[in-house]
Design a protein around this motif. Sequence first.
Motif, mmCIF file in Angstrom:
data_model
loop_
_atom_site.group_PDB
_atom_site.id
_atom_site.type_symbol
_atom_site.label_atom_id
_atom_site.label_comp_id
_atom_site.label_asym_id
_atom_site.label_seq_id
_atom_site.Cartn_x
_atom_site.Cartn_y
_atom_site.Cartn_z
ATOM 1 N N LYS A 107 0.838 -1.194 0.000
ATOM 2 C CA LYS A 107 0.000 0.000 0.000
ATOM 3 C C LYS A 107 0.873 1.244 0.000
ATOM 4 C CE LYS A 107 -3.964 2.134 2.336
ATOM 5 N NZ LYS A 107 -4.875 2.052 3.494
ATOM 6 N N VAL A 108 0.681 2.096 -1.033
ATOM 7 C CA VAL A 108 1.421 3.354 -1.161
ATOM 8 C C VAL A 108 0.422 4.440 -1.516
ATOM 9 C CG1 VAL A 108 3.266 4.597 -2.350
ATOM 10 C CG2 VAL A 108 3.488 2.144 -1.938
ATOM 11 N N ASP A 109 0.287 5.465 -0.644
ATOM 12 C CA ASP A 109 -0.628 6.590 -0.898
ATOM 13 C C ASP A 109 -2.045 6.095 -1.201
ATOM 14 O OD1 ASP A 109 1.480 8.323 -0.531
ATOM 15 O OD2 ASP A 109 2.003 8.349 -2.662
ATOM 16 N N GLN A 110 -2.544 5.242 -0.333
ATOM 17 C CA GLN A 110 -3.917 4.726 -0.412
ATOM 18 C C GLN A 110 -4.162 3.861 -1.649
ATOM 19 O OE1 GLN A 110 -5.809 5.180 2.253
ATOM 20 N NE2 GLN A 110 -4.115 6.398 3.104
ATOM 21 N N LYS A 111 -3.089 3.498 -2.369
ATOM 22 C CA LYS A 111 -3.238 2.613 -3.519
ATOM 23 C C LYS A 111 -2.368 1.378 -3.304
ATOM 24 C CE LYS A 111 -4.255 6.170 -6.986
ATOM 25 N NZ LYS A 111 -3.865 6.765 -8.295
ATOM 26 N N TRP A 112 -2.824 0.242 -3.875
ATOM 27 C CA TRP A 112 -2.112 -1.023 -3.717
ATOM 28 C C TRP A 112 -1.377 -1.370 -5.012
ATOM 29 C CZ3 TRP A 112 -1.781 -3.722 0.843
ATOM 30 C CH2 TRP A 112 -2.610 -3.291 1.875
ATOM 31 N N TYR A 113 -0.087 -1.733 -4.867
ATOM 32 C CA TYR A 113 0.745 -2.097 -6.011
ATOM 33 C C TYR A 113 1.334 -3.483 -5.786
ATOM 34 C CZ TYR A 113 0.582 2.923 -6.991
ATOM 35 O OH TYR A 113 0.172 4.204 -7.238
ATOM 36 N N ARG A 114 1.400 -4.246 -6.844
ATOM 37 C CA ARG A 114 1.972 -5.593 -6.756
ATOM 38 C C ARG A 114 3.481 -5.516 -7.053
ATOM 39 N NH1 ARG A 114 1.956 -10.547 -10.244
ATOM 40 N NH2 ARG A 114 1.728 -12.342 -8.856
ATOM 41 N N ARG A 115 4.275 -5.987 -6.094
ATOM 42 C CA ARG A 115 5.726 -5.939 -6.208
ATOM 43 C C ARG A 115 6.323 -7.292 -5.823
ATOM 44 N NH1 ARG A 115 4.553 -2.204 -8.689
ATOM 45 N NH2 ARG A 115 5.104 -0.010 -8.420
ATOM 46 N N TYR A 116 7.528 -7.496 -6.312
ATOM 47 C CA TYR A 116 8.232 -8.750 -6.033
ATOM 48 C C TYR A 116 9.205 -8.510 -4.881
ATOM 49 C CZ TYR A 116 10.286 -13.292 -7.108
ATOM 50 O OH TYR A 116 10.696 -14.609 -7.063
ATOM 51 N N PHE A 117 9.018 -9.244 -3.760
ATOM 52 C CA PHE A 117 9.829 -9.068 -2.560
ATOM 53 C C PHE A 117 10.697 -10.302 -2.347
ATOM 54 C CE2 PHE A 117 6.437 -6.072 -2.008
ATOM 55 C CZ PHE A 117 6.985 -5.015 -1.292
ATOM 56 N N SER A 118 11.800 -10.087 -1.611
ATOM 57 C CA SER A 118 12.685 -11.210 -1.300
ATOM 58 C C SER A 118 13.395 -10.968 0.018
ATOM 59 C CB SER A 118 13.720 -11.399 -2.415
ATOM 60 O OG SER A 118 14.573 -10.274 -2.497
ATOM 61 N N ILE A 119 13.741 -12.077 0.675
ATOM 62 C CA ILE A 119 14.586 -12.061 1.872
ATOM 63 C C ILE A 119 15.792 -12.944 1.554
ATOM 64 C CG2 ILE A 119 14.780 -12.606 4.326
ATOM 65 C CD1 ILE A 119 11.763 -12.263 4.539
ATOM 66 N N ARG A 120 16.973 -12.325 1.493
ATOM 67 C CA ARG A 120 18.197 -13.060 1.188
ATOM 68 C C ARG A 120 19.347 -12.484 2.003
ATOM 69 N NH1 ARG A 120 16.759 -12.362 -4.349
ATOM 70 N NH2 ARG A 120 15.944 -14.262 -5.307
ATOM 71 N N ASN A 121 20.148 -13.365 2.542
ATOM 72 C CA ASN A 121 21.372 -12.963 3.256
ATOM 73 C C ASN A 121 21.109 -11.908 4.323
ATOM 74 O OD1 ASN A 121 22.918 -14.643 1.541
ATOM 75 N ND2 ASN A 121 23.011 -13.000 -0.009
ATOM 76 N N GLY A 122 19.950 -12.025 4.963
ATOM 77 C CA GLY A 122 19.631 -11.099 6.049
ATOM 78 C C GLY A 122 19.105 -9.758 5.606
ATOM 79 N N PHE A 123 18.696 -9.613 4.343
ATOM 80 C CA PHE A 123 18.169 -8.338 3.849
ATOM 81 C C PHE A 123 16.819 -8.564 3.181
ATOM 82 C CE2 PHE A 123 22.627 -7.321 4.269
ATOM 83 C CZ PHE A 123 22.607 -6.019 4.739
ATOM 84 N N PHE A 124 15.943 -7.589 3.370
ATOM 85 C CA PHE A 124 14.603 -7.605 2.799
ATOM 86 C C PHE A 124 14.533 -6.482 1.768
ATOM 87 C CE2 PHE A 124 10.119 -5.981 3.144
ATOM 88 C CZ PHE A 124 9.524 -7.036 2.465
ATOM 89 N N GLU A 125 14.148 -6.826 0.524
ATOM 90 C CA GLU A 125 14.087 -5.806 -0.525
ATOM 91 C C GLU A 125 12.981 -6.122 -1.505
ATOM 92 O OE1 GLU A 125 17.518 -5.638 -3.034
ATOM 93 O OE2 GLU A 125 17.925 -7.784 -2.838
ATOM 94 N N ALA A 126 12.640 -5.101 -2.288
ATOM 95 C CA ALA A 126 11.550 -5.233 -3.260
ATOM 96 C C ALA A 126 12.034 -4.753 -4.611
ATOM 97 C CB ALA A 126 10.342 -4.420 -2.824
#
Length: 854
Positions: free
Chosen positions: A286-305
Motif C-alpha cells: 500500500k502506497v498513498d492509499q493505492k495497492w501495487y503488486r511488487r516482487y519481494f525477497s529475503i536473502r542474506n539477512g536483507f529484505f528488498e523489493a
Amino acid sequence: MLSPNFKNCSLSFEEAIKDTPAFRQGVILFSEELDEISKWSDSVSKTFKTYVEDYNRFNETFMSLSKKFSSNKFPCLIDPQILNPIAVSMMTFSTLQMKSLESLQETFTTNMTSIQSFLNQIKDIKETRKQMDKAMEKYDSSLLKYAGFSKTRDPSTFTEHQYSLNEFKKQYNLLAIDFVQKCMCLKLSVDPLVTSKIFPPLSEFLLFYEENLQIMNGLTTVAKEFEKSLAEESETLNVATVQSMATKWKENCIDKLARDESKGKIDSLSLTIDTALEKEGYLFRKVDQKWYRRYFSIRNGFFEAQSVKTPSMSGPLNVLLCNVKQNTTEDRRYCFEVATHSETYLLQAQSEKEMDSWIKVFENAKKHETLPDDQLEIDSSSKATSMSELQLDVKIDEADTDLRPIVQPSDKPILYADTALQKKNVELHALLKSVPPTDIVLDVFSTALQRDLLLQGKLFVTQNRLCFYSNILGFVNIVVIFLQDISDICQKVGSLHTTVTITTTTGVSYIFKAYSKVDRSFTILNIVWKNSLSENPVTPQELLDQCNFIAMDRSKTLHRFDTDKEKLLSPGLVQSPSDFIASETYSWSLPASIPVPLGPLECGCKTHLEKIENSIIVPVSVKELHETLFGSLQSEWNDFFDKQRSITNRVESAWTNDELPSQTIEFVLPVNNPMLKMKELKLYETKVYLKKEDYLVYVVEVKGTTPDAPFGDCFSTNTRYCLTWNTSDTSRLSGSTELIFCKSTMMKSIIRANAAKAMSDSFATLQSDLVTFLKQKKGSSSSATDLEWVLPDSIIPPVGEVVCGCASHLSKVESDILLQAPVSKVYETLFGSLCGPFWAAFDKKRGITRNIQI
C-alpha cells in the motif's frame, strides 16, 4: 689517404688537382644524383605527411569501432564478459596506435629540420658547382687561346698569357677542391642521417606490432579456453535440455494449480518454512492509499523489493532493523506490516499460509543474523560454480592478518569527495569478499598484469593492500599484495607503455603495464606504501584526502576555494578581539576544503625564463605572500617599496577579469647614472597571472619597458615570480628573468650585459626588502629573521598537523590558539634562548617579580 667511397664516380682531391676526365664525369654524375635526391627528399616528406594524416584518420575510425564494442546495449543476448575483453583489447590497440602516431608526428617534425639542413647543403654544393663551371670555362678557353699562339709571336706575350693561364687554373683547382670537400661532407652526413632518422621509427613500429601481437595472443588464448568451456557446458545444457526442463515445469505448474484449486486456496510454490532463511515472491504493498503488486525477497539477512522499472523501496533493509507483525486494522485480508525506525511498510499476501510463511522467514532470518558464527551450519552441497566464477589464477595472500601490522580503521565514517571513487570502493568489496570492509579504496587505475599473457584488469589501492582483479571472458584472476610485504616499487616509462614493477620481501615480482599516463597513480602507490611502513601512519581519512589532493584538478576548484575563504572571513565568525586575531591568522591558512600538501610544492612551469634567480624561503604562508605582492596588501607593500627606492608617481590600473588577469602600472624611477643626462626615468609594467591555485601556487609574469631610455625602444624585460607552498607558515619565492630584443641594434651586447645585471640586482633587492617589510609588519625586535626557524632539509616535513603525543592531559584542558609562527620559535620564546625578553615583558605587564635560576 682516407676519403669517402663514391660509387660510380671519381671524386677525390687527387683527381680534382689532375683535372682528369674521370673527375669531370664524376662531377656530372654526382650533380645528377643531387637533383634526384632533392626530388626524392621532397617526395618522401610529402608522402610521409600524407601517411601520418591517413594513419590518424584510421585510428579515429578504429577508436569509434572500439567504443561500439564497449557499449553493450544487449547484455541479455550477448554476455558482456565476451564483448568487454574484445573492447578492452581494441581500446589498448588504439592507445598503442595513438602513441605510435605521436611518435610518427614527432619524427616527422624532427626529420623536417634535418632534411632542411640536408637540402641547404645540396643547395650550397650546387652553387659551388656553378662557380667551378665558370672557372673551368675560363681556364679551358684561356688554354685553347694559349695553345694556338704562333711561334713568331713576341716571347713576352707568352709570359703574360702563361701567368694568366696559371691564375685561371689556380682558381679552378681551388673551387674543384672546395666542391670535392663539400661532396665528401655531404656523403659523411647522409648515411648517419638515414640510420638515425629512419631506423628508430622502424624499431618503434616493430615494438608497436610486438605489443599488439602479445595482446592478440592473450585474447586468442582466452577465447580458446572460453570455447572449450562452452563446449563442456553444452554437453549438459543445450536446446534439447532446455525444452525438456520447460516441459517439466509446465507439468509441475499445472499439477500445482490443480491441487490448489481442489483445496480452494491460491498458494505460491514454496518449500517448508520451519527453518527457511530465504523467501521470495509477489506481495501487494500500500502506497498513498493505492495497492501495487511488487516482487519481494529475503536473502542474506536483507529484505528488498523490485518492480519492472524501478525498485519500490529506497534500498535493501536489514532484517535486524525490521519488526514484523500481522495487521488487523486494514480492511483487506492477509495483511502484515514491516516497521523500521523511519517507515512502516503495509503488505498483503495471497493467502493466510503465505502471510504466516513470510512472518516465519523474517523471524528465522533475524535469529540467524544474531547467532554466533560457530553455531551456523553451512551446507557445502549447496555451493555451485558457474562458468562466470571459474578462476584461471587466484593469488591471495593467506598470511595471518591478525599478526600483520595494518593501518587501523577510523571510528568515524569515511567521507569521499569523489563519488566515482566511492563507487569503486563498493565495487572492490563486491568483487573481493576477502578484503575487509575497513579497507577503503584510495585509487584505482586500469593496467595489465604480465604473466604468460597480458591480463587486462584494474588495480585497487587501499591503505593495507593492492588488489588486482581481471575478468576476461569469465576467467577471473585475482592478486592481493599486502603493502607490508612490498620491498620495492619502481617505474619505467617507455615509448608505448609504462611498466610498474612491485617486488615483495619474498623475492616475487609483479609486473604491471599501463598504456596511459600513471604518474599520479605511481605517486599515490609510493605514498600509501610508505605510510603502511611508518611507525605512526596517518588515518585512512587523512590518507584519502592526500590522495584526492594529488588526483584532483585543482585549477577547476578555485572558485570553490574562494567561496570557502569568504565564509571564513565573514563578520559573523568574529565575536571578540581574540577571535579576530585568530580569524586574521586563519585567513592566510589553508581552508579545511583543501587537503594539506604532502610537502613543498613546485610551481609547475614547463620552462622558466632565460636566467634563474636565487630563491628564498619567506616566513609567511604563500597566501599572505601573494596578497602582499599582488593582492589586497599590495598598496601597503608598494608604499614601503617606493620609499626604499625613491619611486614616485605610481599609477596602477585594476586587475582585469580575463582568463589570465592582468594589471598595468607606470611609475617614475630616479636615475643615478652619470652617463645619462636624465635624472629620472618612466617605467611601464604589465603584470599577468600565468597560474593561480589559491593558497598553494601563484605564478605572475611582469613585462617592463622604458621607451624614454637610450635604445629603450629596442628591448623589454621579463620577470617571472613563482610563489609556492613550502609549509603552513612558510613559502618559497623564486624568479627568473629574460631580456627580449624587439629591434636590431649595434649596442645589443652592451645592453644585454647591463640589463641582465640590473634585473638580477633588482630581484635580489626585492627579496631583501620583502623580508624587511614582513619583519617590520610583524613588529619583530630581534635582529634575526624568521628564516632561522624554518624546518631544516634534514627533517622531512610532517603530513598535516602534528599532535603532542601525550597519553593523557591534566584534569582541566584549556582552550588552544593558533599562532602564526614556527613552533621552534614559539618554544625558544617561552623556554629557550628568547625567553628572557618575553618573560620580562610579561612580568612587567602583570606586576610580577621573578627570580630565575639556571
